[in-house]
Write a protein that holds these residues in place. Sequence first.
Motif: not given
Length: 571
Positions: A202-213, A215-228
Amino acid sequence: MKTSRQNDKNLTRLLVQIIMLLIISAVSLTGCNNTTDNETLSETVEVDLRQANEPVEFIDSEVTATDNFMEDKNVSMQPYQTAIPCSSPILTIETSVREHFCDGEILNIRYDEISISGDGFEAVAQAVSKWNKQDIEQIEKLKDYVGYTNELSSIVDCNRIDNSVISFKQRWHEYDGFTYYRGINFDVISGKKLLLADILVDEEGFNKKAIEIAVERLQKIPDADKLPSGYEDDVAYDFTNGILDSKNKWYLDAYGIVYSYSNFEDTIWHGYIPNYHEDIPEADDERTVVNSYLPGNIAVTIPYEDVAEYIKPAYCGIQNVGAAKFSVNETVHVNLSNKRVYGKTSYEKSSDAELIALDTILITIDETGSEENIINKISITINNRKETFETEAWMRDAYLLCQENGSTYLLFDTTFADHDDTTYLYDITNGGITKNEELRFARIIKPINANSFVLQEYMTVFGTYFCYATYMIDESTGKLLYPEMYYTDAEYNNITITLIRELPVVIYGEETTLPPGTPLQVTALNNSSGTAYFYELNDGLEGEFYYTIDDWTIRIDGFEESFYFDLKYGG
């Protein structure tokens, strides 16, 4: 009777299934347009003796989603239509270095040569060979960039190899600081080079869930506060438009699907071009992706357990036999029973209930102690059982090994200070936690297979700092089978030793002596027979001499090595 070097090697090849080589050659050339076709300083030793079929021609272009590598039309090109075998391929990796000179400038080109072997895996062996040869051909063509940069390299690590998939992470690096990452994934039966869509239900279902995960994980990486602001839209754009998939930005490990980025890397990369020759279309240059704002390499992992319903089960973690890189501080689900089921896999949707039924493995690291004396507490948790030990060392790499006989192992190493490395092997079959081996002064080196792995060991002998050897796991005891052959790093570091007195040797089966002043490189040691193999630098001769080991000290005719050689360690 003493045998020649070649005869002894042939005997060793019959006894050992896997032999390690990590020999790198640097051959000087004159002129800007020459390539290094010369033989290496010492002969190539096979990592695995069951080699793939005969060499094939270079492929002309990058493989597309419809390429299948197979000439036998009777073999299915659909990975999900094939039966799952009860064994996995065997991986061999050798590293080579070439030097190119022009007008006083030097360019080092380094790349990995890869081969696959094993009965029933001929298709993927051919596919990997074609891809790898094309890659080497591409990097060799970059010799003309001598003077622009000092070093170019293409280094490949295998993060998962089992009876479903071979998943590589490739790192293209330019000395001036530009680094590119990509994943290369193959189905082990058909040899097909996989796109992400090939492993999904299910490519469509995977894409939706992968985007969510993601974004959530990128928010936790070092210097994430510098993201625009709005970077979430950039991540969503990349996933939903398939840019990462089409450019091979993903690979698999024991835990999940890993998307790998590098700092300031554009998402339209079609292959390596040195930075000073890049020509990015203006429209694409204006659009900067999220990783451009973050330091270094960024890896975002989508856990199998979170997207299992969208993935074909054969790709959703190791099913039966294989090896995969293990993510520290992440819970991995796997079947630890020694009664694994083989045969055709059902590709019905996975469920949470099915995942919960699997065993869970977790390695965690907690930093304790004072700022001046930091201690790392390493914990291994299998289901509800936990084992912990403390060490000054830091965890390096960890791997999950699932063997054909049903045994499961954790292999990992730690490092602290110079050469103070330790490798651990834990038996976790059926949920137990038993430390089978603890090897001091040894670290894990690629490649890693289900039943064998290579260690670099600190061994100051005959002018070299390190030796390399392939270890296998005894199927009946779970203990390591210690190798007979150790290969030195002499050629890699261009280390030579010089005789200071006459040395009795055997060259091509004939007993003779070498005079004082002769320069040698000792390339391998056979501790079982007490044989040291060497390359004589003046005339290019290869031979052997004999030694004994006494209290971890090597002696020749009762004398320590310094009696015969002028030793310069690390030279």
